[in-house]
Scaffold this active site. Structure first.
Site, PDB file in Angstrom:
ATOM      1  N   PRO A  30       0.898  -1.287   0.127  1.00 31.99           N
ATOM      2  CA  PRO A  30       0.033  -0.012  -0.186  1.00 31.99           C
ATOM      3  C   PRO A  30       0.825   1.113  -0.144  1.00 31.99           C
ATOM      4  O   PRO A  30       1.803   1.560   0.598  1.00 31.99           O
ATOM      5  CB  PRO A  30      -0.790  -0.287   1.247  1.00 31.99           C
ATOM      6  CG  PRO A  30       0.095  -1.095   2.177  1.00 31.99           C
ATOM      7  CD  PRO A  30       0.718  -1.970   1.200  1.00 31.99           C
TER       8      PRO A  30
ATOM      9  N   ARG B 183       4.753  10.913  -2.495  1.00 33.14           N
ATOM     10  CA  ARG B 183       4.553  10.573  -1.024  1.00 33.14           C
ATOM     11  C   ARG B 183       5.962  10.899  -0.427  1.00 33.14           C
ATOM     12  O   ARG B 183       6.999  10.506  -0.582  1.00 33.14           O
ATOM     13  CB  ARG B 183       4.543   9.078  -0.989  1.00 33.14           C
ATOM     14  CG  ARG B 183       4.161   8.688   0.529  1.00 33.14           C
ATOM     15  CD  ARG B 183       4.213   7.167   0.152  1.00 33.14           C
ATOM     16  NE  ARG B 183       3.967   6.657   1.590  1.00 33.14           N
ATOM     17  CZ  ARG B 183       4.160   5.450   1.823  1.00 33.14           C
ATOM     18  NH1 ARG B 183       4.588   4.701   1.175  1.00 33.14           N
ATOM     19  NH2 ARG B 183       4.024   5.106   3.204  1.00 33.14           N
TER      20      ARG B 183
ATOM     21  N   TYR C 179      11.171   9.021   1.144  1.00 31.78           N
ATOM     22  CA  TYR C 179      11.049   8.109   0.264  1.00 31.78           C
ATOM     23  C   TYR C 179      11.933   8.143  -0.955  1.00 31.78           C
ATOM     24  O   TYR C 179      11.981   7.292  -2.137  1.00 31.78           O
ATOM     25  CB  TYR C 179       9.580   7.306   0.152  1.00 31.78           C
ATOM     26  CG  TYR C 179       8.964   6.847   1.209  1.00 31.78           C
ATOM     27  CD1 TYR C 179       9.591   5.748   2.016  1.00 31.78           C
ATOM     28  CD2 TYR C 179       7.840   7.561   1.878  1.00 31.78           C
ATOM     29  CE1 TYR C 179       8.952   5.376   3.052  1.00 31.78           C
ATOM     30  CE2 TYR C 179       7.214   6.879   2.874  1.00 31.78           C
ATOM     31  CZ  TYR C 179       7.755   5.963   3.599  1.00 31.78           C
ATOM     32  OH  TYR C 179       7.007   5.322   4.598  1.00 31.78           O
TER      33      TYR C 179
ATOM     34  N   ASN D 195       8.264  -5.427  -0.790  1.00 25.78           N
ATOM     35  CA  ASN D 195       8.013  -4.296   0.030  1.00 25.78           C
ATOM     36  C   ASN D 195       6.558  -4.068   0.446  1.00 25.78           C
ATOM     37  O   ASN D 195       5.960  -3.702  -0.439  1.00 25.78           O
ATOM     38  CB  ASN D 195       8.739  -2.781  -0.639  1.00 25.78           C
ATOM     39  CG  ASN D 195       8.596  -1.824   0.378  1.00 25.78           C
ATOM     40  OD1 ASN D 195       7.910  -1.711   1.435  1.00 25.78           O
ATOM     41  ND2 ASN D 195       9.174  -0.637  -0.064  1.00 25.78           N
TER      42      ASN D 195
ATOM     43  N   ALA E 282       3.132  -0.781   4.892  1.00 25.52           N
ATOM     44  CA  ALA E 282       2.777  -0.829   6.191  1.00 25.52           C
ATOM     45  C   ALA E 282       2.261  -2.283   6.587  1.00 25.52           C
ATOM     46  O   ALA E 282       2.217  -2.547   7.632  1.00 25.52           O
ATOM     47  CB  ALA E 282       1.564   0.193   6.542  1.00 25.52           C
TER      48      ALA E 282
ATOM     49  N   HIS F 198      12.753  -2.349   2.184  1.00 26.35           N
ATOM     50  CA  HIS F 198      12.200  -1.109   2.529  1.00 26.35           C
ATOM     51  C   HIS F 198      13.146   0.177   1.938  1.00 26.35           C
ATOM     52  O   HIS F 198      14.394  -0.148   1.898  1.00 26.35           O
ATOM     53  CB  HIS F 198      12.114  -0.761   3.899  1.00 26.35           C
ATOM     54  CG  HIS F 198      11.229  -1.916   4.609  1.00 26.35           C
ATOM     55  ND1 HIS F 198      10.023  -1.971   4.430  1.00 26.35           N
ATOM     56  CD2 HIS F 198      11.670  -3.072   5.184  1.00 26.35           C
ATOM     57  CE1 HIS F 198       9.454  -3.189   5.030  1.00 26.35           C
ATOM     58  NE2 HIS F 198      10.434  -3.809   5.667  1.00 26.35           N
ATOM     59  N   LEU F 199      12.518   1.285   1.555  1.00 25.88           N
ATOM     60  CA  LEU F 199      13.359   2.389   0.897  1.00 25.88           C
ATOM     61  C   LEU F 199      13.765   2.903   2.238  1.00 25.88           C
ATOM     62  O   LEU F 199      14.920   3.375   2.389  1.00 25.88           O
ATOM     63  CB  LEU F 199      12.378   3.263   0.283  1.00 25.88           C
ATOM     64  CG  LEU F 199      11.570   2.891  -0.897  1.00 25.88           C
ATOM     65  CD1 LEU F 199      10.476   2.902  -0.817  1.00 25.88           C
ATOM     66  CD2 LEU F 199      12.341   3.612  -2.165  1.00 25.88           C
ATOM     67  N   SER F 200      12.897   2.994   3.270  1.00 19.60           N
ATOM     68  CA  SER F 200      13.701   3.818   4.543  1.00 19.60           C
ATOM     69  C   SER F 200      14.168   2.824   5.390  1.00 19.60           C
ATOM     70  O   SER F 200      13.859   1.780   5.362  1.00 19.60           O
ATOM     71  CB  SER F 200      12.541   4.571   5.171  1.00 19.60           C
ATOM     72  OG  SER F 200      11.411   3.591   5.635  1.00 19.60           O
TER      73      SER F 200
ATOM     74  N   ARG G 179      12.852   4.639  12.820  1.00 23.41           N
ATOM     75  CA  ARG G 179      11.643   5.363  12.644  1.00 23.41           C
ATOM     76  C   ARG G 179      11.059   5.011  13.952  1.00 23.41           C
ATOM     77  O   ARG G 179      11.295   4.544  14.879  1.00 23.41           O
ATOM     78  CB  ARG G 179      10.918   5.190  11.496  1.00 23.41           C
ATOM     79  CG  ARG G 179      11.857   5.505   9.977  1.00 23.41           C
ATOM     80  CD  ARG G 179      11.155   5.257   8.930  1.00 23.41           C
ATOM     81  NE  ARG G 179       9.985   6.144   8.843  1.00 23.41           N
ATOM     82  CZ  ARG G 179       8.694   5.864   7.895  1.00 23.41           C
ATOM     83  NH1 ARG G 179       9.026   4.819   6.972  1.00 23.41           N
ATOM     84  NH2 ARG G 179       7.908   6.602   7.710  1.00 23.41           N
TER      85      ARG G 179
ATOM     86  N   ARG H 172       7.234   0.355  13.820  1.00 26.70           N
ATOM     87  CA  ARG H 172       7.730  -0.055  12.288  1.00 26.70           C
ATOM     88  C   ARG H 172       8.931  -0.985  12.680  1.00 26.70           C
ATOM     89  O   ARG H 172       9.616  -1.330  11.849  1.00 26.70           O
ATOM     90  CB  ARG H 172       8.193   1.129  11.398  1.00 26.70           C
ATOM     91  CG  ARG H 172       7.115   2.060  10.863  1.00 26.70           C
ATOM     92  CD  ARG H 172       7.666   3.186  10.088  1.00 26.70           C
ATOM     93  NE  ARG H 172       6.769   4.200  10.052  1.00 26.70           N
ATOM     94  CZ  ARG H 172       5.853   4.339   9.139  1.00 26.70           C
ATOM     95  NH1 ARG H 172       5.453   3.370   8.418  1.00 26.70           N
ATOM     96  NH2 ARG H 172       5.032   5.602   9.323  1.00 26.70           N
TER      97      ARG H 172
HETATM   98  C1  DQA Z   1       8.286   0.986   3.879  1.00 27.46           C
HETATM   99  C2  DQA Z   1       8.253   1.361   5.444  1.00 27.46           C
HETATM  100  C3  DQA Z   1       6.959   1.121   5.875  1.00 27.46           C
HETATM  101  O1  DQA Z   1       6.934   1.440   7.460  1.00 27.46           O
HETATM  102  C4  DQA Z   1       5.818   2.302   5.474  1.00 27.46           C
HETATM  103  O2  DQA Z   1       4.616   1.927   6.045  1.00 27.46           O
HETATM  104  C5  DQA Z   1       5.883   2.177   3.883  1.00 27.46           C
HETATM  105  C6  DQA Z   1       7.008   1.990   3.078  1.00 27.46           C
HETATM  106  C7  DQA Z   1       9.378   1.577   3.156  1.00 27.46           C
HETATM  107  O3  DQA Z   1       9.575   1.260   2.119  1.00 27.46           O
HETATM  108  O4  DQA Z   1      10.325   2.353   3.828  1.00 27.46           O
HETATM  109  O5  DQA Z   1       4.872   2.086   3.476  1.00 27.46           O
HETATM  110  O6  DQA Z   1       8.098  -0.203   3.545  1.00 27.46           O
END
Ligand code: DQA
Length: 154
Positions: free
Chosen positions: A9, A17, A22, A78, A81, A104-106, A111, A115
């Protein structure tokens, strides 16, 4: 050799976004880059994004073994959430028994505390987190290297 990239999502909003978090690349650009890298590595890559948990579960189920599915050798995911909430996606991945890499990108560990937990990480080959759009390439290279070592690719 066929691999599958799954995005969950809100990843369809990449580029718009929270770009500070990101990055500026769109999902289409990331997928195109990954297709190129996959071709260099001699593997086929299918891409799928959904904002819906059940659609992701259906896509994972469709990827399973030669007799009943597409015979996908490995999955890059990925889950956005859903990483932090979805027993259903975990069960689907374990149900089809296809090796997968979580990405994950982040850096999710830098965080919010919610997460820090993943329903997928403990059964993944590995986790790549925090390298922005480069996380996708790193995850692909890690997955292909893993499958090659097992004698599945090339
Ligand atoms: C994410 C990290 C998740 O916590 C977040 O809900 C995302 C993106 C990332 O790619 O960093 O939607 O998966």
């Amino acid at each position: 050799m066929r691999l599958l990239l799954l995005n969950g999502p809100n990843l369809n909003l990449l580029g718009l976004r929270e770009p500070g978090l990101y990055g500026a690349s769109t999902l289409a650009a990331i997928e195109a880059d990954l297709q190129e890298r996959a071709a260099d590595l001699g593997v086929e890559l299918a891409c799928f994004q959904s904002n819906h948990e059940g659609a992701l579960v259906d896509r994972i189920q469709a990827a399973r073994g030669a007799e009943s599915g597409e015979n996908v050798a490995g999955i890059l995911i990925n889950a956005g959430a859903f990483t932090h909430t979805s027993v259903a996606i975990r069960d689907a991945l374990l149900g089809v028994a296809i090796p997968y890499v979580e990405l994950h990108l982040s850096n999710v560990h830098a965080r919010e505390a919610f997460r820090h937990h993943s329903y997928l990480a403990d059964r993944a080959i590995g986790v790549v987190s925090g390298f922005g759009s480069a996380s996708y390439r790193l995850a692909l290279e890690g997955l292909v290297g893993h499958l090659q070592a097992r004698g599945g690719v090339g």
